[in-house]
Design a protein around this motif. Structure first.
Motif, PDB file in Angstrom:
ATOM      1  N   SER A 605       0.833  -1.206   0.000  1.00  9.48           N
ATOM      2  CA  SER A 605       0.000   0.000   0.000  1.00  9.48           C
ATOM      3  C   SER A 605       0.865   1.252   0.000  1.00  9.48           C
ATOM      4  CB  SER A 605      -0.913   0.003   1.230  1.00  9.48           C
ATOM      5  OG  SER A 605      -1.581   1.245   1.335  1.00  9.48           O
ATOM      6  N   SER A 606       0.478   2.196  -0.824  1.00  5.95           N
ATOM      7  CA  SER A 606       1.201   3.469  -0.864  1.00  5.95           C
ATOM      8  C   SER A 606       0.711   4.424   0.222  1.00  5.95           C
ATOM      9  CB  SER A 606       1.042   4.129  -2.239  1.00  5.95           C
ATOM     10  OG  SER A 606      -0.327   4.382  -2.510  1.00  5.95           O
ATOM     11  N   ASP A 607      -0.258   3.983   1.000  1.00  8.54           N
ATOM     12  CA  ASP A 607      -0.776   4.804   2.089  1.00  8.54           C
ATOM     13  C   ASP A 607       0.116   4.608   3.313  1.00  8.54           C
ATOM     14  OD1 ASP A 607      -2.346   6.489   3.562  1.00  8.54           O
ATOM     15  OD2 ASP A 607      -3.848   4.957   4.062  1.00  8.54           O
ATOM     16  N   ILE A 608       1.199   5.358   3.377  1.00  5.91           N
ATOM     17  CA  ILE A 608       2.114   5.284   4.508  1.00  5.91           C
ATOM     18  C   ILE A 608       2.261   6.672   5.101  1.00  5.91           C
ATOM     19  CG2 ILE A 608       3.376   3.360   3.450  1.00  5.91           C
ATOM     20  CD1 ILE A 608       5.646   5.276   2.866  1.00  5.91           C
ATOM     21  N   THR A 609       2.724   6.718   6.332  1.00  4.35           N
ATOM     22  CA  THR A 609       2.892   8.008   6.991  1.00  4.35           C
ATOM     23  C   THR A 609       4.232   8.053   7.700  1.00  4.35           C
ATOM     24  OG1 THR A 609       1.902   9.582   8.558  1.00  4.35           O
ATOM     25  CG2 THR A 609       1.786   7.253   9.136  1.00  4.35           C
ATOM     26  N   ARG A 610       4.830   9.225   7.700  1.00  6.09           N
ATOM     27  CA  ARG A 610       6.105   9.442   8.384  1.00  6.09           C
ATOM     28  C   ARG A 610       5.879  10.487   9.472  1.00  6.09           C
ATOM     29  NH1 ARG A 610       9.519  13.457   7.359  1.00  6.09           N
ATOM     30  NH2 ARG A 610       8.595  13.790   5.295  1.00  6.09           N
ATOM     31  N   LEU A 611       6.295  10.155  10.699  1.00  7.08           N
ATOM     32  CA  LEU A 611       6.068  11.042  11.833  1.00  7.08           C
ATOM     33  C   LEU A 611       7.362  11.295  12.583  1.00  7.08           C
ATOM     34  CD1 LEU A 611       2.847   9.335  13.259  1.00  7.08           C
ATOM     35  CD2 LEU A 611       2.955  11.332  11.744  1.00  7.08           C
ATOM     36  N   GLN A 612       7.470  12.482  13.152  1.00  6.77           N
ATOM     37  CA  GLN A 612       8.602  12.792  14.011  1.00  6.77           C
ATOM     38  C   GLN A 612       8.415  12.100  15.363  1.00  6.77           C
ATOM     39  OE1 GLN A 612      11.214  14.350  13.062  1.00  6.77           O
ATOM     40  NE2 GLN A 612      10.561  15.230  11.122  1.00  6.77           N
ATOM     41  N   GLY A 613       9.505  11.996  16.097  1.00  9.29           N
ATOM     42  CA  GLY A 613       9.472  11.279  17.368  1.00  9.29           C
ATOM     43  C   GLY A 613       8.478  11.837  18.350  1.00  9.29           C
ATOM     44  N   ARG A 614       8.384  13.168  18.439  1.00  7.23           N
ATOM     45  CA  ARG A 614       7.461  13.789  19.388  1.00  7.23           C
ATOM     46  C   ARG A 614       6.019  13.475  19.009  1.00  7.23           C
ATOM     47  NH1 ARG A 614       4.651  17.993  18.631  1.00  7.23           N
ATOM     48  NH2 ARG A 614       5.888  18.601  16.807  1.00  7.23           N
ATOM     49  N   GLN A 615       5.728  13.496  17.686  1.00  5.41           N
ATOM     50  CA  GLN A 615       4.369  13.243  17.227  1.00  5.41           C
ATOM     51  C   GLN A 615       3.910  11.825  17.561  1.00  5.41           C
ATOM     52  OE1 GLN A 615       5.054  14.477  13.027  1.00  5.41           O
ATOM     53  NE2 GLN A 615       3.108  15.574  13.243  1.00  5.41           N
ATOM     54  N   ILE A 616       4.761  10.848  17.285  1.00  9.08           N
ATOM     55  CA  ILE A 616       4.334   9.465  17.483  1.00  9.08           C
ATOM     56  C   ILE A 616       4.175   9.147  18.967  1.00  9.08           C
ATOM     57  CG2 ILE A 616       6.690   8.530  17.446  1.00  9.08           C
ATOM     58  CD1 ILE A 616       3.476   6.863  16.114  1.00  9.08           C
ATOM     59  N   ILE A 617       5.012   9.722  19.823  1.00  9.23           N
ATOM     60  CA  ILE A 617       4.856   9.492  21.259  1.00  9.23           C
ATOM     61  C   ILE A 617       3.535  10.087  21.740  1.00  9.23           C
ATOM     62  CG2 ILE A 617       5.772  10.037  23.541  1.00  9.23           C
ATOM     63  CD1 ILE A 617       7.361   7.902  22.092  1.00  9.23           C
ATOM     64  N   GLU A 618       3.227  11.298  21.282  1.00  9.45           N
ATOM     65  CA  GLU A 618       1.961  11.946  21.649  1.00  9.45           C
ATOM     66  C   GLU A 618       0.776  11.117  21.172  1.00  9.45           C
ATOM     67  OE1 GLU A 618      -0.570  15.974  20.462  1.00  9.45           O
ATOM     68  OE2 GLU A 618       1.566  15.833  19.993  1.00  9.45           O
ATOM     69  N   CYS A 619       0.912  10.584  19.960  1.00  9.03           N
ATOM     70  CA  CYS A 619      -0.175   9.778  19.387  1.00  9.03           C
ATOM     71  C   CYS A 619      -0.384   8.488  20.181  1.00  9.03           C
ATOM     72  CB  CYS A 619       0.141   9.480  17.924  1.00  9.03           C
ATOM     73  SG  CYS A 619      -1.158   8.619  17.045  1.00  9.03           S
ATOM     74  N   LEU A 620       0.702   7.834  20.533  1.00  8.04           N
ATOM     75  CA  LEU A 620       0.602   6.570  21.271  1.00  8.04           C
ATOM     76  C   LEU A 620       0.031   6.783  22.663  1.00  8.04           C
ATOM     77  CD1 LEU A 620       3.992   4.872  20.270  1.00  8.04           C
ATOM     78  CD2 LEU A 620       1.711   4.360  19.376  1.00  8.04           C
ATOM     79  N   GLU A 621       0.367   7.899  23.274  1.00  3.25           N
ATOM     80  CA  GLU A 621      -0.137   8.175  24.615  1.00  3.25           C
ATOM     81  C   GLU A 621      -1.647   8.410  24.622  1.00  3.25           C
ATOM     82  OE1 GLU A 621       2.271  11.440  25.840  1.00  3.25           O
ATOM     83  OE2 GLU A 621       3.855  10.168  26.693  1.00  3.25           O
ATOM     84  N   LYS A 622      -2.197   8.776  23.464  1.00  9.25           N
ATOM     85  CA  LYS A 622      -3.637   9.029  23.375  1.00  9.25           C
ATOM     86  C   LYS A 622      -4.326   7.957  22.531  1.00  9.25           C
ATOM     87  CE  LYS A 622      -3.064  14.028  23.969  1.00  9.25           C
ATOM     88  NZ  LYS A 622      -3.354  15.370  23.425  1.00  9.25           N
ATOM     89  N   TYR A 623      -3.833   6.750  22.638  1.00  7.80           N
ATOM     90  CA  TYR A 623      -4.358   5.638  21.835  1.00  7.80           C
ATOM     91  C   TYR A 623      -5.850   5.415  22.084  1.00  7.80           C
ATOM     92  CZ  TYR A 623      -4.987   0.817  20.203  1.00  7.80           C
ATOM     93  OH  TYR A 623      -5.441  -0.317  19.580  1.00  7.80           O
ATOM     94  N   GLU A 624      -6.297   5.670  23.329  1.00  4.34           N
ATOM     95  CA  GLU A 624      -7.710   5.452  23.640  1.00  4.34           C
ATOM     96  C   GLU A 624      -8.623   6.329  22.788  1.00  4.34           C
ATOM     97  OE1 GLU A 624      -5.356   6.118  25.753  1.00  4.34           O
ATOM     98  OE2 GLU A 624      -5.142   4.310  26.988  1.00  4.34           O
ATOM     99  N   GLU A 625      -8.102   7.471  22.303  1.00  5.94           N
ATOM    100  CA  GLU A 625      -8.931   8.408  21.543  1.00  5.94           C
ATOM    101  C   GLU A 625      -9.089   8.003  20.085  1.00  5.94           C
ATOM    102  OE1 GLU A 625      -7.723  12.458  22.011  1.00  5.94           O
ATOM    103  OE2 GLU A 625      -7.147  12.202  24.120  1.00  5.94           O
ATOM    104  N   TRP A 626      -8.188   7.196  19.548  1.00  6.76           N
ATOM    105  CA  TRP A 626      -8.276   6.854  18.121  1.00  6.76           C
ATOM    106  C   TRP A 626      -8.199   5.352  17.828  1.00  6.76           C
ATOM    107  CZ3 TRP A 626      -3.992   4.246  16.346  1.00  6.76           C
ATOM    108  CH2 TRP A 626      -2.792   4.393  17.051  1.00  6.76           C
ATOM    109  N   GLY A 627      -7.907   4.553  18.845  1.00  2.00           N
ATOM    110  CA  GLY A 627      -7.734   3.121  18.622  1.00  2.00           C
ATOM    111  C   GLY A 627      -8.947   2.437  18.022  1.00  2.00           C
ATOM    112  N   ASP A 628     -10.157   2.923  18.381  1.00  2.00           N
ATOM    113  CA  ASP A 628     -11.373   2.284  17.859  1.00  2.00           C
ATOM    114  C   ASP A 628     -11.549   2.518  16.364  1.00  2.00           C
ATOM    115  OD1 ASP A 628     -11.910   1.390  20.373  1.00  2.00           O
ATOM    116  OD2 ASP A 628     -13.261   3.046  20.892  1.00  2.00           O
ATOM    117  N   ASN A 629     -10.847   3.494  15.798  1.00  2.00           N
ATOM    118  CA  ASN A 629     -10.998   3.796  14.367  1.00  2.00           C
ATOM    119  C   ASN A 629     -10.116   2.921  13.472  1.00  2.00           C
ATOM    120  OD1 ASN A 629     -12.795   5.867  14.943  1.00  2.00           O
ATOM    121  ND2 ASN A 629     -11.160   7.398  15.124  1.00  2.00           N
ATOM    122  N   VAL A 630      -9.238   2.130  14.083  1.00  2.00           N
ATOM    123  CA  VAL A 630      -8.286   1.338  13.285  1.00  2.00           C
ATOM    124  C   VAL A 630      -9.003   0.358  12.383  1.00  2.00           C
ATOM    125  CG1 VAL A 630      -6.455  -0.387  13.425  1.00  2.00           C
ATOM    126  CG2 VAL A 630      -6.422   1.589  14.955  1.00  2.00           C
TER     127      VAL A 630
END
Length: 685
Positions: A605-630
């Motif tokens: 899949s060409s649908d890939i994303t590149r994130l900086q370290g600060r962004q991905i840590i912030e995203c992982l810490e708020k997994y409860e807010e977006w995990g259901d959308n996976v």
């Protein structure tokens, strides 16, 4: 004209006439039958003998060159059933027998040429020098062992050899000087004999004069060998008081005179051989240019010009050490890997081997790779020779057996016509010898056998349908990763050399995996791999799941391929507006920012994303807010939707037309307006 001048001219004329008569007699003995001796290797063996002999107590060293290895590879003799050692022994016995009887030295010399009639000129001169070196080496070996070996003491006493060599220094020094001069003569003759068959196109004057001087040099070298044998024989046939008498000074003078004469002959011969090489170089370069412009039926003519055709087996199969002729390459695509020995690094070599020879899809019978090593200057150094021998023992391809024999004209052609820029380069020839790609090394690193037949048009074709995907980034550098790609698993490549960030990231990932996150993470470090990265990898292996760690060599492969992708894109004229090129450049430049980063995607899949370290840590810490959308949006879509919320409430009417040439059968497209996945429709026009 005065009497003295007239007499001088008469003497010179008589000398030339005598030389002509002598050379005609010499040519009558010359009847080569096609046998070929590896004269250069044998001369190296002679150099080794003289090097060690010169270290004998009381014998002054004249700086003979010793090979970097103590052993000499087997000296090749083709077209003759008799072993080399037997031939040398026969020559030695004949010389010794002739030295023991009275007679004209010229007659003795011509008699030896009858024995050597079947050999080329380089083989004749090297064989007689080798015969003396073996005899002299035995003598010096006994002298070296005399003080510590009882057997040597007994043999020395039995042969009545002199044990105190101090008074023999003048004679031994003159003897060493003469042998060294003879070796220089042999090098000149070998250099001439290594010329390709184009030497027949030389001007008649240059060719005839050079050959005449070769005949003279071979004659006087062989004649001098008789004197050398006689000098050594005197150590056993004369009483000690005779050996140490004034005759030693006379003998030294005789040897020095011969050395002086041979040195003069050698200087003239060097000049003539250099003229031949210059002329051949011009002819060879012009012939290569003309052949490249002509339509050829096969690749044999072009390859025969590239490699020394006087040596009819100029290549070798590195995997078997079997000698190969250019006829083995007929009707095949030939890939010439051109590099200097120090430029072909171990990790780059291993990557090329993996992408060609070891790859399961490799079509090795359809093409052949030939490593063509180039020297850093006009002459090969011992270090380059050593590195070539090491690399050629483990590389699975073909290589030039004796790269020092490559013509300077060929090296010049490679640099000028194929634009060689001091970096490893792969020039691809089709089955007719035409260049179809001046540098395929990057496409080989990227796609391996999928790039066959490695033409420039194939490279453009591969990029035309290629997007930045996990499959492209990972390829087959690791079997487990390749399996995950095929299975369509969500993968996360992360890089950094900050151990604190790495621990925090991995700790959070493991925590979320326990909550149901399906994601495989792979540490790829940074483009500047160092010892610090190895330390980080050891820490990760101890503290986290080691199954997802790549070997350090595989990390090198990953970054080498990424650099090749960028170079390939740039070479094809892509600009920074090219999305794939922009992402590759961003990844390669990440280490300059000294912070962590991740790339998340799935399979092809060409649908890939590149994130900086600060962004991905912030995203992982708020997994409860977006995990259901996976489940609905996919992991990448869910992360993107969380980091960049929809700009509008509810569905939007935005549409995006994708040309069929760029359409993807699978995967998703995210709307630029609402940041949701778009529904797919097919429009026929």
């Amino acid at each position: 004209m005065n009497f003295l001048k007239s007499q001088s001219l008469c003497s010179l004329s008589n000398s030339n006439i005598q030389d002509d008569i002598l050379m005609k007699k010499l040519l009558l003995t010359h009847d080569p039958d096609g046998r070929w001796l590896d004269s250069e290797t044998m001369l190296h063996a002679v150099g080794n003998i003289m090097f060690h002999a010169s270290t004998t107590q009381g014998v002054p060293s004249l700086h003979f060159t010793s090979l970097s290895k103590d052993d000499i590879y087997e000296i090749e003799l083709l077209g003759c059933a008799e072993p080399v050692g037997s031939i040398i022994s026969k020559i030695s016995c004949m010389i010794m027998s002739k030295c023991s009887v009275e007679g004209d030295i010229n007659s003795k010399t011509m008699g030896l040429f009858d024995l050597l009639g079947s050999y080329r000129w380089d083989a004749k001169v090297v064989l007689v020098i080798a015969a003396f070196a073996a005899k002299y080496g035995e003598f010096c070996g006994l002298m070296q062992l005399y003080q510590s070996n009882a057997l040597a003491v007994s043999v020395t006493r039995l042969k009545q050899l002199p044990v105190d060599l101090r008074s023999l220094k003048p004679r031994l020094k003159a003897l060493s000087l003469l042998v060294k001069t003879m070796m220089e003569v042999a090098k000149c003759i070998i250099k001439f004999e290594s010329l390709p068959n184009l030497y027949t196109e030389l001007g008649s004057d240059i060719l005839h004069v050079t050959k005449f001087h070769i005949y003279v040099a071979v004659y006087w070298t062989t004649r001098s060998i008789f004197t050398c044998f006689s000098q050594v024989a005197e150590f056993t046939t004369k009483k000690h008081e005779q050996v140490y008498s004034d005759s030693t000074i006379l003998a030294a003078w005789e040897l020095s005179s011969l050395a002086y004469r041979l040195s003069s002959i050698c200087n003239i011969l060097k000049g003539q051989v250099d003229l031949c090489h210059q002329e051949i170089g011009r002819n060879l370069h012009n012939r290569l240019l003309s052949l490249a412009a002509e339509v050829q039926n096969d690749n044999q003519g072009f390859l025969s010009l590239l490699f020394p055709v006087k040596d009819y087996l100029p290549l070798k199969d590195c995997s078997t050490q079997e000698k190969i002729g250019v006829s083995e390459l007929k009707n095949k695509i030939v890939v010439l890997l051109i590099s200097k020995t120090e430029q072909l690094t171990l990790e780059e070599s291993l990557l090329l081997v993996q992408q060609t020879y070891d790859h399961p899809l490799s079509e090795r019978d359809s093409y052949k790779i030939i490593w063509v090593p180039l020297p850093s200057s006009d002459e090969w150094t011992d270090a380059e020779e050593t590195r070539f021998n090491i690399l050629s023992e483990f590389l699975p391809w073909y290589t030039v057996r004796k790269p020092r024999l490559l013509s300077l004209a060929v090296v010049k052609y490679v640099k000028e016509e194929w634009n060689y820029k001091e970096e490893p380069q792969m020039v691809v020839l089709d089955s007719n010898g035409n260049v179809i790609n001046s540098n395929a090394i990057d496409m080989v690193k990227i796609w391996g056998p999928q790039a066959y037949p490695f033409s420039a048009s194939k490279e453009s074709e591969l990029w035309q349908d290629e997007n930045l995907t996990m499959r492209l980034l990972i390829d087959d550098i690791n079997l487990l990763l390749a399996y995950w790609v095929e299975e369509g698993k969500d993968l996360c490549l992360y890089g950094c050399d900050n151990l604190g960030w790495i621990r925090k990231f991995n700790g959070k990932i493991e925590e979320l995996k326990r909550q149901g996150l399906q994601l495989e993470t792979v540490y790829v470090a940074t483009s500047q791999l160092s010892e610090h990265v190895k330390e980080i990898m050891e820490t990760l292996a101890n503290e986290f799941d080691p199954s997802n760690l790549l070997l350090f060599t595989k990390l090198q492969f990953f970054w080498l391929r990424l650099e090749s992708m960028r170079r390939s894109k740039v070479r094809l004229g892509k600009t920074s507006s090219d999305q794939v090129l922009a992402e590759l450049s961003a990844l390669l430049d990440m280490n300059e920012k000294n912070e962590g980063w991740v790339v998340i995607g799935r399979g092809s899949s060409s649908d890939i994303t590149r994130l900086q370290g600060r962004q991905i840590i912030e995203c992982l810490e708020k997994y409860e807010e977006w995990g259901d959308n996976v489940e609905a949006l996919g992991l990448v879509g869910a992360i993107r939707n969380f980091l960049q919320p929809p700009l509008v409430e509810g569905p939007c009417s935005h549409s995006y037309l994708v040309p069929s040439s760029q359409a993807q059968v699978g995967g998703t497209v995210v709307c630029d307006v609402c940041k949701r996945t778009m529904k797919k429709y097919v429009v026929y026009v």
